[in-house]
Each structure stands twice: as C-alpha cells, then as structure tokens.
Design an enzyme around this catalytic site. Structure first.
Site, mmCIF file in Angstrom:
data_model
loop_
_atom_site.group_PDB
_atom_site.id
_atom_site.type_symbol
_atom_site.label_atom_id
_atom_site.label_comp_id
_atom_site.label_asym_id
_atom_site.label_seq_id
_atom_site.Cartn_x
_atom_site.Cartn_y
_atom_site.Cartn_z
ATOM 1 C CD GLU A 262 -2.954 -0.871 -0.122
ATOM 2 O OE1 GLU A 262 -2.944 0.214 -0.734
ATOM 3 O OE2 GLU A 262 -3.645 -1.844 -0.477
ATOM 4 C CE1 TYR B 251 -6.677 2.918 -0.770
ATOM 5 C CE2 TYR B 251 -4.316 3.178 -0.449
ATOM 6 C CZ TYR B 251 -5.381 2.452 -0.928
ATOM 7 O OH TYR B 251 -5.170 1.261 -1.542
ATOM 8 C CG ASP C 36 -7.930 4.219 -4.669
ATOM 9 O OD1 ASP C 36 -9.177 4.187 -4.759
ATOM 10 O OD2 ASP C 36 -7.189 3.584 -5.429
#
Length: 369
Positions: free
Chosen positions: A51, A134, A152
DNA sequence: AAGGCGTGGTC
DNA sequence: TGACCAAGCCT
C-alpha cells in the site's frame, strides 16, 4: 435549514443507490481480480508495504520493487534495522522517497511499541508515519478484516460516476463525504474484498476517460451512465503550472571514477546521490573557474547534450558538462565511484538518467579517462 | 487548503 | 510534444 434538509435528502438518495453495489461488485471482483504478489499472501507486513509502495504509483511500476523489497526485508524488524542507504537503493527510481524513510520509522514503532506486529486497529495504523486515511483503511480492511473504507483515486472516480457527482474530487470534504457514505454500505463480512473491488473496478473497467461500461457489474445502478455523462466525470481542479528551473550538471572524471555528492536530507530527492550540480546555468567559460574554486586541477572539458526532467511540480532544464581532471588533481569534497559502485551502491534519482547513462559509457571507454 | 514531493505510461 | 494521471501523505 432548508439547505440542510436538501443535503440529507441527497445523501439518502446516494445511500439508497450505493446499497445495491456491494453484492454484484464483490462477486465481480472474485471472478476478475488480478493475481498480484501481495494477494497471494496478504500478511499485514506485505499488505502495508504494497500500500505504501502503490501510493501515487501504478501497479506495474510497483510490482518488481515490491518483490525485491519483501525478499530483502521480509518483516518489520529487518526493515526497522535496515541502513538508510539500503532503503534508498531499494526505492531508487520509484519516487516520493520520504515514503521509505517513513516506513523505517513506522517499522521501528511497530517493533518497539507493538512487539513487532502491526496493530489490528484503524486508529493505531493511521497514527503511523506515512499512513493516511486511505492506507490505514486499506491495511485495516485487507489485512485484518476491519470494516473501514479505503478511498483512493479509483474509488473517487467510481463513486463520482455512480452518483453522478460533479464535486471536485481533490477537495478534502468530497473525500470525507464519500468515506462516510461507504462506511454505511461496506459489508462487515468482506470489507477487504469490497474495498479492493472498488479499486479494481476503477483500474480495469471504470477507467479515466472512456469507461468500459458494458463490462461493469454496477452499470444498472450508475447514474452517470444513465445520464450519458460518464466521460465528463470525475471533476478535478486543473493543476497549477510547473515552474522551470535551470541547472548545471557536471560529470567530473578522475582516474576512471566519477564524482558524486549527497543531496540535502530534506526537500526534493532528499538523501539521494547526484552528480555535482548547482542551480542556474554555468556558462562554459566558467568551468575552469568553477574547478579551481573546488581546488581541482582540470585537464579538459566539453559541453554535453542538455537534458530535461519533469517532476510533478518542477521542470529541470539541465545543461551538462564533462570535465576530466588531471590524474594527480586533488579529489575535492566529492565521493568518487567506479561503474560497479555507481550501479550497485549509490541511489541516484531518475532525474539524472541521461547523465548516469553517459557516465557509464565514459567510465567504460578506456581512452576517455 | 494548497503546495511540496517522483516517476513513467498514455493519448 | 505536452498534458494528464496513478492503490496519497505531510505540513
């Protein structure tokens, strides 16, 4: 008061629409999800690394970096103890280098405060350096099954279209509104799949520009499609024009080595290595003078082809100079490296690519140096 | 809120 | 060629 009522009505209409999405969307995801390295083994460490790495970065660009990174540093403790130079070299060419610096800090916190395990808690994850709304949502939902949204750029686009929203998706309040809507429809039994399904849909089907609506599992519920305005959404404020900076880059050669210097620890390309360079255009005639000021003894110099590099907010227009020192010249305050070290040990940003390639050619041609 | 912070692919 | 854009975060 009237305005607030109108807002609530809109919100209820949006919610009603969104409630129809999770079922078909998650089913679509399970049939169409790409096979990705971090999906094979979604441990908290691997999910978190992926991520961070994919922030503002395309999957295809991040994939090889991810594989190398988790092989070299397979857990939080190895990352917490890694040398900064090692980290920069692993991140070389990915951009946004503060990400990997923050990862080391976060790994240290996880080792010291959480016994080496990522906390299974949204607020605790969010508090880690380099982790925003996020990323915290993605890690919490994918790695731990916590029912929190992960909004996102893909999700902003998908929701803008499903709801036919013309709000500027760069505004914080729009992101917040979408997050609050999703909180109320996210399936408690598969929040990770739901979040990834929204992103996967945005990446494969509900793409920027002309979407592939015929393939979309949400096409029957999409207001933008119903109104024929899919291509107009999402709405995004136009970016500010970039400023242009003139620079001079010197390939300084001495005894088969090229000079490097370390960039400052803060700001653009912080902590990476570069060829001796400075702001502004150094006129060719001043090369001799510049070398003397550095205490160097110059044998010859010539201009190199100029190069341009475009950052998100700056354009570098670089003049290039090749300067060869006499073998007995002082070394000055530079780090001198041969081709093997240049390739394997020092992290140089892509901004200097043209000059890095030239440096290799020069160092490998015996008559030049 | 808005600007700093990278890079490479696409049209 | 240039403008847009990508699984954003920090200040």
């Amino acid at each position: 008061m009237l305005k607030n009522n109108a807002k609530e009505v809109n919100r209820d209409q949006d919610l009603e629409r969104l409630r129809k999405i999770p079922g078909p969307l998650v089913q679509w995801y399970r049939e169409n999800a790409r096979k990705l390295p971090w999906r094979d083994d979604p441990s908290p460490y691997r999910v978190w690394v992926s991520e961070i790495m994919l922030q503002q970065t395309r999957i295809e660009a991040g994939k090889p970096y991810f594989l190398r990174f988790v092989e070299r540093l397979p857990d939080f403790s190895s990352l917490a103890e890694a040398e900064e130079e090692t980290l920069m070299k692993l991140w070389e060419g990915l951009g946004y280098y503060s990400r990997v610096r923050n990862m080391k800090k976060a790994a240290q916190i996880i080792v010291e405060k959480y016994g080496g395990n990522m906390p299974a808690d949204y607020a605790a994850i969010l508090s880690l350096p380099g982790v925003g709304e996020y990323t915290a949502g993605a890690v919490a939902s994918i790695a731990f099954g916590v029912p929190v949204p992960a909004v996102d750029g893909n999700v902003l686009r998908v929701l803008s279209r499903i709801l036919a929203s013309d709000a500027n998706i760069l505004q914080d309040k729009v992101k917040k509104r979408f997050r609050e809507l999703l909180e109320q429809v996210i399936p408690a039994d598969c929040p990770g799949d739901f979040n990834q399904a929204l992103m996967e849909l945005g990446a494969l089907v509900c793409i920027p520009g002309k979407a592939r609506c015929e393939e979309c599992p949400a096409r029957k519920f999409c207001l933008a499609r119903e109104r024929g305005i899919t291509e107009l959404l999402p709405v995004k404020a136009k970016a500010k024009p970039r400023r242009i900076e003139e620079r001079t880059v010197v390939l300084l050669i001495r005894q088969g080595r090229v000079a490097l210097q370390k960039r400052p620890e803060t700001g653009l390309l912080a902590g990476l290595w570069e060829f001796p360079s400075a702001e502004g255009k150094l006129p060719g005639e001043e090369v001799q003078q510049w070398a003397e000021a550095q205490g160097l003894s110059l044998k010859m110099w010539e201009m190199l082809p100029p190069a341009k590099h475009v950052f998100s907010h700056i354009e570098w227009h670089m003049a290039g100079i090749l300067a060869v020192l006499k073998p007995d010249s002082p070394e000055g305050s530079f780090t001198w490296v041969g081709p093997e070290e240049l390739a394997g040990e020092y992290a140089l940003p892509s901004a200097f690519r043209a000059f890095t390639e030239l440096a290799f050619k020069i160092l490998q041609s015996p008559n030049e140096v």
